[in-house]
Scaffold this active site. Structure first.
Site, short mmCIF file in Angstrom:
data_model
loop_
_atom_site.label_atom_id
_atom_site.label_comp_id
_atom_site.label_asym_id
_atom_site.label_seq_id
_atom_site.Cartn_x
_atom_site.Cartn_y
_atom_site.Cartn_z
N HIS A 97 49.85 29.30 35.29
CA HIS A 97 49.01 30.49 35.09
C HIS A 97 49.95 31.69 34.86
O HIS A 97 50.10 32.54 35.73
CB HIS A 97 48.16 30.69 36.34
CG HIS A 97 47.05 31.69 36.20
ND1 HIS A 97 46.50 32.32 37.29
CD2 HIS A 97 46.39 32.16 35.12
CE1 HIS A 97 45.54 33.14 36.88
NE2 HIS A 97 45.45 33.07 35.58
N CYS A 142 45.46 40.62 38.37
CA CYS A 142 46.61 41.23 39.03
C CYS A 142 47.69 41.64 38.04
O CYS A 142 48.85 41.85 38.41
CB CYS A 142 47.19 40.27 40.07
SG CYS A 142 46.09 40.05 41.47
N LYS A 171 40.95 27.30 31.34
CA LYS A 171 41.35 26.94 32.70
C LYS A 171 41.22 25.43 32.94
O LYS A 171 42.06 24.82 33.60
CB LYS A 171 40.50 27.70 33.72
CG LYS A 171 40.53 29.21 33.56
CD LYS A 171 41.94 29.76 33.65
CE LYS A 171 41.92 31.29 33.81
NZ LYS A 171 43.29 31.82 33.86
N ASP A 189 48.18 34.55 29.68
CA ASP A 189 47.47 33.87 30.78
C ASP A 189 48.03 32.51 31.14
O ASP A 189 48.02 32.14 32.31
CB ASP A 189 45.99 33.73 30.41
CG ASP A 189 45.10 33.47 31.63
OD1 ASP A 189 45.20 34.23 32.61
OD2 ASP A 189 44.32 32.50 31.59
N ARG A 196 34.83 41.12 30.25
CA ARG A 196 35.98 40.63 29.48
C ARG A 196 35.86 40.94 28.00
O ARG A 196 34.75 41.07 27.47
CB ARG A 196 36.07 39.11 29.64
CG ARG A 196 36.25 38.62 31.07
CD ARG A 196 37.69 38.39 31.41
NE ARG A 196 37.91 38.18 32.84
CZ ARG A 196 39.08 37.78 33.34
NH1 ARG A 196 40.11 37.53 32.56
NH2 ARG A 196 39.24 37.64 34.63
N TYR A 202 29.73 31.31 31.48
CA TYR A 202 30.86 32.23 31.65
C TYR A 202 32.18 31.58 31.19
O TYR A 202 32.43 30.40 31.46
CB TYR A 202 30.98 32.67 33.12
CG TYR A 202 32.24 33.47 33.35
CD1 TYR A 202 32.30 34.81 32.95
CD2 TYR A 202 33.39 32.87 33.84
CE1 TYR A 202 33.48 35.52 33.06
CE2 TYR A 202 34.58 33.59 33.96
CZ TYR A 202 34.61 34.91 33.57
OH TYR A 202 35.78 35.62 33.68
N SER A 224 44.51 36.09 39.14
CA SER A 224 43.56 36.73 38.25
C SER A 224 43.37 38.20 38.61
O SER A 224 43.27 38.55 39.78
CB SER A 224 42.20 36.02 38.33
OG SER A 224 42.33 34.73 37.82
N ARG A 268 34.19 32.82 37.39
CA ARG A 268 34.42 31.42 37.73
C ARG A 268 33.75 31.11 39.07
O ARG A 268 33.70 31.97 39.95
CB ARG A 268 35.92 31.15 37.83
CG ARG A 268 36.63 31.14 36.48
CD ARG A 268 38.10 30.79 36.60
NE ARG A 268 38.86 31.85 37.24
CZ ARG A 268 39.23 31.88 38.50
NH1 ARG A 268 38.95 30.87 39.31
NH2 ARG A 268 39.90 32.89 39.00
P1 GTP Z 1 43.29 37.16 34.50
O1 GTP Z 1 43.14 37.44 33.05
O2 GTP Z 1 41.98 37.13 35.24
O3 GTP Z 1 44.10 35.94 34.84
O4 GTP Z 1 44.04 38.41 35.16
P2 GTP Z 1 45.34 39.26 34.70
O5 GTP Z 1 46.45 38.90 35.62
O6 GTP Z 1 45.57 39.20 33.26
O7 GTP Z 1 44.89 40.71 35.08
P3 GTP Z 1 44.97 42.08 34.27
O8 GTP Z 1 46.25 42.31 33.56
O9 GTP Z 1 43.75 42.18 33.44
O10 GTP Z 1 44.90 43.05 35.52
C1 GTP Z 1 43.99 44.02 35.59
C2 GTP Z 1 44.08 44.82 36.86
O11 GTP Z 1 45.41 45.00 37.33
C3 GTP Z 1 43.55 46.19 36.57
O12 GTP Z 1 42.84 46.62 37.69
C4 GTP Z 1 44.81 47.01 36.36
O13 GTP Z 1 44.58 48.35 36.62
C5 GTP Z 1 45.74 46.38 37.37
N1 GTP Z 1 47.15 46.56 37.03
C6 GTP Z 1 47.83 45.92 36.06
N2 GTP Z 1 49.13 46.31 36.04
C7 GTP Z 1 49.25 47.20 37.06
C8 GTP Z 1 50.35 47.95 37.58
O14 GTP Z 1 51.49 47.86 37.11
N3 GTP Z 1 50.10 48.75 38.63
C9 GTP Z 1 48.85 48.86 39.19
N4 GTP Z 1 48.68 49.67 40.22
N5 GTP Z 1 47.79 48.18 38.72
C10 GTP Z 1 47.99 47.36 37.68
MN MN Z 2 44.39 38.38 31.72
MN MN Z 3 43.82 33.93 34.29
#
Ligand code: GTP
Ligand code: MN
Ligand code: MN
Length: 609
Positions: free
Chosen positions: A252, A276, A232, A299, A391, A223, A274, A84
């Site tokens: 979100h 996280c 979004k 999401d 992705r 993208y 994002s 983005r």
């Molecule tokens: P968007 O789709 O961009 O909105 O992001 P999202 O919040 O869905 O992120 P996603 O679940 O794909 O997070 C991916 C990142 O978070 C990776 O680097 C994972 O390793 C990390 N991650 C997710 N859950 C955990 C956790 O419980 N502990 C740790 N240490 N890392 C985590």
């Molecule tokens: Mn996600």
């Molecule tokens: Mn997102």
């Protein structure tokens, strides 16, 4: 005049709709952008096959090995078009003050003039697709419809995965239902005889929103977040403005169903910025015996109060657009099973020698790959094989843990809302708010270290209220106030409890103090037990925080001092947050609601007593 004739319409000369506004808009855009032909997308399998074949021929897609990944494709984007672009994203409200300090703003008349110039002839040499779609269940009493006009086949096939797209949505539009206009072009017209590139895009990018007109115009990027306008742009930026006007919430957030050993259901919504952990938590495999989890969304959540006074959530999406790196059979087995079922578009991951995909963190240790830039890659390579924001785009229906009620227009009643970010220090593993207003304060001061999901410096801490900073369609102060007001007008007993979580706290050597992923079920169990009044927590200056002894750690193989550290409320660390919050509130300005200011004063007092 309601005539369904559109010059250049492919096949038949007749559009498959009598919707006067839609037809007028399609005609107007076709005249401006001058595509070779106009096609209404119907969302059929036949159309999918035709467009994916076209994309393979064009070099945008590589068909993956059908034995490994049936009916699935890899796209490698232009290396400059991978995330983005927040610096090119605009909220063009009529008054600048309504966009607030967190958004870029340009006067809507001026922006429309700029865009009209850019769109003039922008689809030359290309096909203009008219893509009707519905966000949320088609069976809703008031279905949330949209139409995306795009010159990108990649967008059409991705929209088919991510939204309820095609004939069914067009039928819902009828002859006069309102819809969000979403206009997109990659901004790369082709001159007569000019060869196309695999990933057309433009150096000039505009992702623009006209909240009062409920309209989106996006130029120059292919993208996902910039180009799949149902996601979004509509479901967060435009929908947040609609929600503010109409008394609901567009957030979100993931939506998760927890089933206790007593077979009781609890629905949880969680907002993390994002990259996280939303997709991970949405598909969690609980590690504690007796608990199960099912997925409703990863999401976006639209939430409104039901007749019974409870807050109900619906996922407007139809697919997952998940971050690939870090996804594997142990961190997220359900995401792996979802994509393995096929029908998936991968963008900017690496290609293996046997026609499969690979990314950092996935099992296997390949000797050789084609990396996301299309170059040979081996273990000695210094560059990452997959882009950090690569992705997968995959149908939700393939998720093995999908909750049966996922398509219910009623939505599901939310018992807990989680806020969370990525913080190495200060923020405990889990904190329960004192009440709704305090929970809104937690959400409003949420902070996280920047990830690769947007351009910018990875690692710097930024405030991100409710994980909505990049997605607010209006003033952040009005947004926080909207949350406060919803709480004031609701029955406090029926409001979800609000928690703040941090899976990312680290020890001195940089290791994660909490194992995370499936083990987060232990934190969820504590949360559910708090809702039921069946778990203890300590009263701390920042809220109720459990001790290690108050969470279920049975069978967990970690150093118990690490768990203690992950739960620690360090008053000195928190005192360092105070000037940062102060700065943030000054930035928000006068529109910050007084209730949130009161919570801040109360926190300061608790930290100093
Ligand atoms: P968007 O789709 O961009 O909105 O992001 P999202 O919040 O869905 O992120 P996603 O679940 O794909 O997070 C991916 C990142 O978070 C990776 O680097 C994972 O390793 C990390 N991650 C997710 N859950 C955990 C956790 O419980 N502990 C740790 N240490 N890392 C985590
Ligand atoms: Mn996600
Ligand atoms: Mn997102």
């Amino acid at each position: 005049m309601t005539s369904a004739t559109i010059p250049g319409l492919s096949g038949t000369d007749t559009a498959p709709t009598q919707h006067a506004d839609l037809l007028a808009w399609v005609r107007e855009v076709a005249e401006l952008t001058q595509p070779d032909r106009v096609v209404f997308a119907d969302g059929s399998d036949e159309e999918w096959d035709r467009l994916t074949s076209h994309l393979v021929t064009a070099g945008t897609f590589q068909q993956l090995n059908p034995d490994k990944k049936p009916n699935s494709f890899l796209a490698l984007s232009d290396p400059t078009d991978v995330a983005r672009v927040e610096s090119r994203t605009y909220i063009c409200s009529r008054n600048e003050a309504d966009a607030g300090p967190t958004n870029n703003w340009v006067d809507p008349t001026e922006m429309r003039a700029t865009l009209t110039d850019l769109f003039r002839g922008a689809m030359k040499g290309r096909t203009m697709y008219v893509v009707p779609f519905c966000m949320g269940p088609l069976g809703a009493a008031d279905p949330k419809l949209g139409v995306e006009i795009t010159d990108s086949e990649y967008v059409v096939v991705s929209m088919r995965v991510m939204t309820r797209m095609g004939t069914a949505a067009l039928e819902k539009l009828g002859t006069d239902r309102p819809f969000v206009k979403a206009l997109h072009s990659v901004g790369a017209p082709l001159a007569e005889g000019q060869a196309d590139v695999p990933w057309p895009c433009s150096d000039t990018k505009y992702i623009t929103h006209f909240p009062e007109d409920r309209e989106i115009i996006s130029y120059g990027s292919g993208y996902g977040g910039n180009a799949l306008l149902g996601k979004k742009c509509y479901s967060l930026r435009i929908a947040s403005a609609m929600a503010h006007d109409e008394g609901w919430l567009a957030e979100h957030m993931l939506i998760l169903k927890l089933i206790s050993p007593e077979n009781k259901n609890y629905y949880v919504a969680a907002a993390f910025p994002s990259a996280c952990g939303k997709t991970n938590l949405a598909m969690i495999e609980p590690t504690i015996p007796g608990w199960r989890a099912e997925t409703l969304g990863d999401d976006i959540a639209w939430m409104r109060f039901g007749d019974d006074g409870r807050l109900y959530a619906v996922n407007p999406e139809f697919g997952f657009f998940g971050v690939a790196p870090g996804t594997n059979w142990s961190s997220n087995p359900n995401a792996m099973k979802t994509v393995e079922a096929g029908n998936t578009v991968y963008t900017n991951v690496a290609l293996t020698d046997n026609g499969d995909v690979w990314w950092e963190g996935l099992e296997g240790d390949p000797d050789h790959l084609i990396d996301w830039k299309g170059h040979d890659w081996d273990r000695e390579s210094e560059e990452k094989a997959a882009h950090p924001n690569s992705r997968y785009c995959t149908p939700m229906s393939q998720c093995p843990t999908l909750a049966p009620e996922w398509d219910d227009p009623q939505g599901v009643p939310i018992s807990a809302i989680l806020f969370g970010g990525r913080r190495k220090t200060t923020v405990p593993l889990v904190t329960e708010s004192l009440d709704w207003q305090h929970g809104v304060f937690m959400g409003a001061t949420m902070s996280s270290e920047q990830t690769a999901a947007a351009e910018g410096k990875v690692g710097s801490v930024r405030r991100d209220p409710m994980a909505m900073i990049p997605f607010l369609g209006y003033h952040v102060g009005d947004y926080v106030n909207h949350w406060i007001n919803l709480g004031k007008n609701a029955d406090a007993q029926k409001l979800p409890k609000i928690f703040y979580v941090n899976w990312f706290r680290r020890g001195d050597d940089g290791r994660f103090l909490w194992p995370g992923f499936g083990e987060n079920s232990r934190v969820l169990e504590w949360i559910v037990n708090r809702i039921e009044g069946a778990a203890e927590g300590e009263s701390t200056p920042v809220g109720y925080v459990p001790t290690a002894a108050q969470i279920n750690l049975e069978g967990l193989d970690v150093d118990s001092t690490d768990v203690d550290e992950s739960l620690k409320v360090d008053v000195e660390e928190w005192k360092k947050e105070i000037p940062l919050i102060e700065e943030w509130f000054e930035f928000i300005g006068d529109k910050l609601p007084s209730g949130v200011r009161d919570e801040f004063e109360a926190l300061k007092e608790r930290l100093h007593s």
